[in-house]
Design a protein around this motif. Structure first.
Motif, PDB file in Angstrom:
ATOM      1  N   UNK A  54       0.780  -1.149  -0.009  1.00 12.93           N
ATOM      2  CA  UNK A  54      -0.069  -0.105  -0.135  1.00 12.93           C
ATOM      3  C   UNK A  54       1.040   1.206  -0.073  1.00 12.93           C
ATOM      4  N   UNK A  55       2.075   1.310   0.766  1.00  9.34           N
ATOM      5  CA  UNK A  55       2.890   2.555   0.820  1.00  9.34           C
ATOM      6  C   UNK A  55       3.535   2.668  -0.529  1.00  9.34           C
ATOM      7  N   UNK A  56       3.760   1.459  -1.294  1.00 10.39           N
ATOM      8  CA  UNK A  56       4.459   1.428  -2.579  1.00 10.39           C
ATOM      9  C   UNK A  56       3.332   2.199  -3.618  1.00 10.39           C
ATOM     10  N   UNK A  57       2.238   1.649  -3.549  1.00  9.65           N
ATOM     11  CA  UNK A  57       1.049   2.354  -4.455  1.00  9.65           C
ATOM     12  C   UNK A  57       0.883   3.716  -4.203  1.00  9.65           C
ATOM     13  N   UNK A  58       0.685   4.026  -2.973  1.00  9.89           N
ATOM     14  CA  UNK A  58       0.503   5.642  -2.684  1.00  9.89           C
ATOM     15  C   UNK A  58       1.835   6.345  -3.134  1.00  9.89           C
ATOM     16  N   UNK A  59       2.876   5.660  -3.207  1.00 12.45           N
ATOM     17  CA  UNK A  59       4.169   6.373  -3.680  1.00 12.45           C
ATOM     18  C   UNK A  59       4.308   6.680  -5.144  1.00 12.45           C
ATOM     19  N   UNK A  60       3.773   5.581  -5.761  1.00 12.67           N
ATOM     20  CA  UNK A  60       3.717   5.813  -7.243  1.00 12.67           C
ATOM     21  C   UNK A  60       2.768   6.856  -7.602  1.00 12.67           C
ATOM     22  N   UNK A  61       1.871   7.027  -7.085  1.00 12.02           N
ATOM     23  CA  UNK A  61       0.682   7.938  -7.346  1.00 12.02           C
ATOM     24  C   UNK A  61       0.956   9.228  -6.908  1.00 12.02           C
ATOM     25  N   UNK A  62       1.779   9.559  -6.251  1.00 13.53           N
ATOM     26  CA  UNK A  62       2.074  10.761  -5.530  1.00 13.53           C
ATOM     27  C   UNK A  62       2.624  11.680  -6.653  1.00 13.53           C
ATOM     28  N   UNK A  63       2.144  13.063  -6.628  1.00 13.82           N
ATOM     29  CA  UNK A  63       2.492  14.122  -7.545  1.00 13.82           C
ATOM     30  C   UNK A  63       4.084  14.406  -7.569  1.00 13.82           C
ATOM     31  N   UNK A  64       4.778  14.175  -6.523  1.00 14.17           N
ATOM     32  CA  UNK A  64       6.232  14.250  -6.478  1.00 14.17           C
ATOM     33  C   UNK A  64       6.934  12.985  -6.873  1.00 14.17           C
ATOM     34  N   UNK A  65       6.158  12.102  -7.268  1.00 14.81           N
ATOM     35  CA  UNK A  65       6.839  10.818  -7.862  1.00 14.81           C
ATOM     36  C   UNK A  65       6.190  10.459  -9.388  1.00 14.81           C
ATOM     37  N   UNK A  66       5.976   9.417  -9.666  1.00 19.43           N
ATOM     38  CA  UNK A  66       5.738   9.340 -11.265  1.00 19.43           C
ATOM     39  C   UNK A  66       4.204   9.411 -11.517  1.00 19.43           C
ATOM     40  N   UNK A  67       3.500   9.707 -10.576  1.00 19.93           N
ATOM     41  CA  UNK A  67       1.939   9.932 -10.462  1.00 19.93           C
ATOM     42  C   UNK A  67       1.212   9.068 -11.490  1.00 19.93           C
ATOM     43  N   UNK A  68       1.563   7.717 -11.251  1.00 18.37           N
ATOM     44  CA  UNK A  68       0.847   6.665 -11.917  1.00 18.37           C
ATOM     45  C   UNK A  68      -0.565   6.689 -11.571  1.00 18.37           C
ATOM     46  N   UNK A  69      -1.573   6.718 -12.423  1.00 14.70           N
ATOM     47  CA  UNK A  69      -2.794   6.649 -12.100  1.00 14.70           C
ATOM     48  C   UNK A  69      -3.272   5.252 -11.523  1.00 14.70           C
ATOM     49  N   UNK A  70      -4.130   5.353 -10.387  1.00 13.74           N
ATOM     50  CA  UNK A  70      -4.409   4.101  -9.635  1.00 13.74           C
ATOM     51  C   UNK A  70      -5.128   3.220 -10.630  1.00 13.74           C
ATOM     52  N   UNK A  71      -5.913   3.753 -11.550  1.00 15.28           N
ATOM     53  CA  UNK A  71      -6.909   2.849 -12.341  1.00 15.28           C
ATOM     54  C   UNK A  71      -5.604   2.206 -13.424  1.00 15.28           C
ATOM     55  N   UNK A  72      -4.424   2.507 -13.558  1.00 13.06           N
ATOM     56  CA  UNK A  72      -3.514   2.025 -14.421  1.00 13.06           C
ATOM     57  C   UNK A  72      -2.923   0.965 -13.734  1.00 13.06           C
ATOM     58  N   UNK A  73      -3.274   0.447 -12.441  1.00 10.22           N
ATOM     59  CA  UNK A  73      -2.704  -0.375 -11.688  1.00 10.22           C
ATOM     60  C   UNK A  73      -3.511  -1.770 -11.470  1.00 10.22           C
ATOM     61  N   UNK A  74      -2.871  -2.735 -11.524  1.00  5.57           N
ATOM     62  CA  UNK A  74      -3.585  -4.106 -11.265  1.00  5.57           C
ATOM     63  C   UNK A  74      -2.889  -4.993 -10.443  1.00  5.57           C
ATOM     64  N   UNK A  75      -3.694  -5.336  -8.993  1.00  2.00           N
ATOM     65  CA  UNK A  75      -3.118  -6.108  -8.095  1.00  2.00           C
ATOM     66  C   UNK A  75      -3.585  -7.758  -8.205  1.00  2.00           C
ATOM     67  N   UNK A  76      -2.865  -8.566  -8.211  1.00  2.00           N
ATOM     68  CA  UNK A  76      -3.132  -9.915  -8.344  1.00  2.00           C
ATOM     69  C   UNK A  76      -2.920 -10.512  -7.091  1.00  2.00           C
ATOM     70  N   UNK A  77      -3.936 -11.386  -6.691  1.00  2.00           N
ATOM     71  CA  UNK A  77      -3.846 -12.191  -5.479  1.00  2.00           C
ATOM     72  C   UNK A  77      -4.343 -13.423  -5.510  1.00  2.00           C
TER      73      UNK A  77
END
Length: 346
Positions: free
Chosen positions: A172-195
């Motif tokens: 969860x910390x990693x996903x929020x980091x990816x999405x942050x505006x000071x990071x790569x700002x990757x859209x959550x909708x572009x992320x898939x989590x497989x379980x």
């Protein structure tokens, strides 16, 4: 010993560096160098004062990975990287050039404890969880690789080695980091989590307020078949897993994907499709059919194309949306864990 900085959020960086009394804009500049520009050394951070760069270099380390091996598919669309983390742990990361853009497949653990019968990731068991910084270092490595070719990243799947929901807080910390505006700002909708179906954490994920796509590894329509393929089914039975997926779709409005590996003569028959359709009826979901990737250590056989098409049609006749996963990297042992296992066994 130097402390790692990569993986800390902007707020965590500010707290960590409090003794340096940095203004907020300096902390943000540092975060941008770490995450937007993927700097490997503090002396690259030229917008920071030289004295500060020297202080940071004395106290901290930037978590980086070292390439051990790489493989390219014959069509040039898939690149598989075997990366070594600072303590010597090996992880795999895959870059896939899809028609809709570049996608990266990230590992969340070194090894895996799930013991799925069709997968190479767990052959040597779980070594440990990866930290947010180590997961980001996988992404940073691929981003540098893409930037050299004038390309960017469009989506990400957490489908590499490991069970993401057993490394919940770090993921969860990693996903929020990816999405942050000071990071790569990757859209959550572009992320898939497989379980593989960790029911309590599927429910927990639904309440996080981040609209990622959930992909559940189902792979069989009955309790008996799924238990043979996936030991986790004894802890979280198939009915509970599907109900958790149903609730996730209802609570988030996001379509759930059920991954279904097709194994010749085991779960690819008409009766299997009928049972699967009954299990999944009435929910916001689709099925992703995956002809099994042969793994040398396992004895599963790949179904014919005709059998795959027949299974897809059988689901669609029963009003279940089904797609067949596009082949990516079958010629370079793209199944999770295979390249890592090869090096471990050497």
């Amino acid at each position: 010993m130097k402390k790692p900085l990569l993986g800390l959020s902007l707020e965590e960086l500010a707290a960590e560096l409090a003794e340096l009394s940095l203004p907020k804009y300096r902390v943000k500049q540092l975060a941008e160098w770490l995450y937007q520009k993927q700097a490997l050394r503090f002396d690259e951070m030229t917008s920071l004062p030289k004295k500060l760069r020297e202080q940071l270099d004395e106290m901290y380390d930037i978590t980086a990975v070292e390439e051990v091996d790489r493989l390219y598919s014959a069509d040039g669309k898939t690149s598989k990287f075997l990366l070594r983390i600072a303590d010597g742990i090996l992880v795999e990361t895959v870059l896939m050039r899809q028609p809709y853009g570049n996608s990266i497949c990230v590992s969340t653990q070194a090894g895996c404890s799930m013991g799925c019968a069709f997968c190479a990731s767990g052959l040597h068991g779980l070594i440990r969880n990866l930290t947010p910084g180590e997961m980001f270092s996988e992404v940073a490595y691929v981003l540098r690789h893409l930037r050299a070719d004038g390309e960017g990243l469009h989506s990400m799947v957490l489908m590499g080695s490991g069970e993401p929901l057993l490394n919940y807080e770090n993921v969860m910390a990693f996903l929020r980091l990816l999405h942050a505006d000071y990071s790569i700002h990757l859209s959550y909708r572009s992320i898939t989590l497989s379980t593989s179906g960790i029911v309590p954490n599927i429910k927990r994920l639904a309440g996080e307020g981040i609209p990622i796509t959930l992909s559940i590894s189902l792979h069989a329509p009955t309790m008996e078949q799924r238990t043979e393929l996936m030991p986790v089914n004894r802890t979280f039975p198939i009915e509970e897993v599907v109900e958790a997926g149903r609730a996730y779709g209802r609570d988030t409005g996001r379509r759930v994907t059920y991954e279904y590996i097709l194994i010749a003569g085991f779960n690819d028959r008409e009766k299997d499709a009928e049972q699967l359709a009954k299990l999944l009826s009435g929910q916001l979901a689709g099925v992703n059919l995956i002809p099994v990737n042969p793994v040398a250590e396992k004895n599963w056989k790949r179904p014919t194309r005709q059998a795959v098409d027949a299974f897809q049609r059988a689901l669609e006749r029963r009003h279940i949306t089904a797609t067949v996963r596009r082949e990516m990297g079958a010629d370079i042992a793209a199944a999770c864990g295979q390249l890592r296992n090869k090096h471990i066994e050497k």
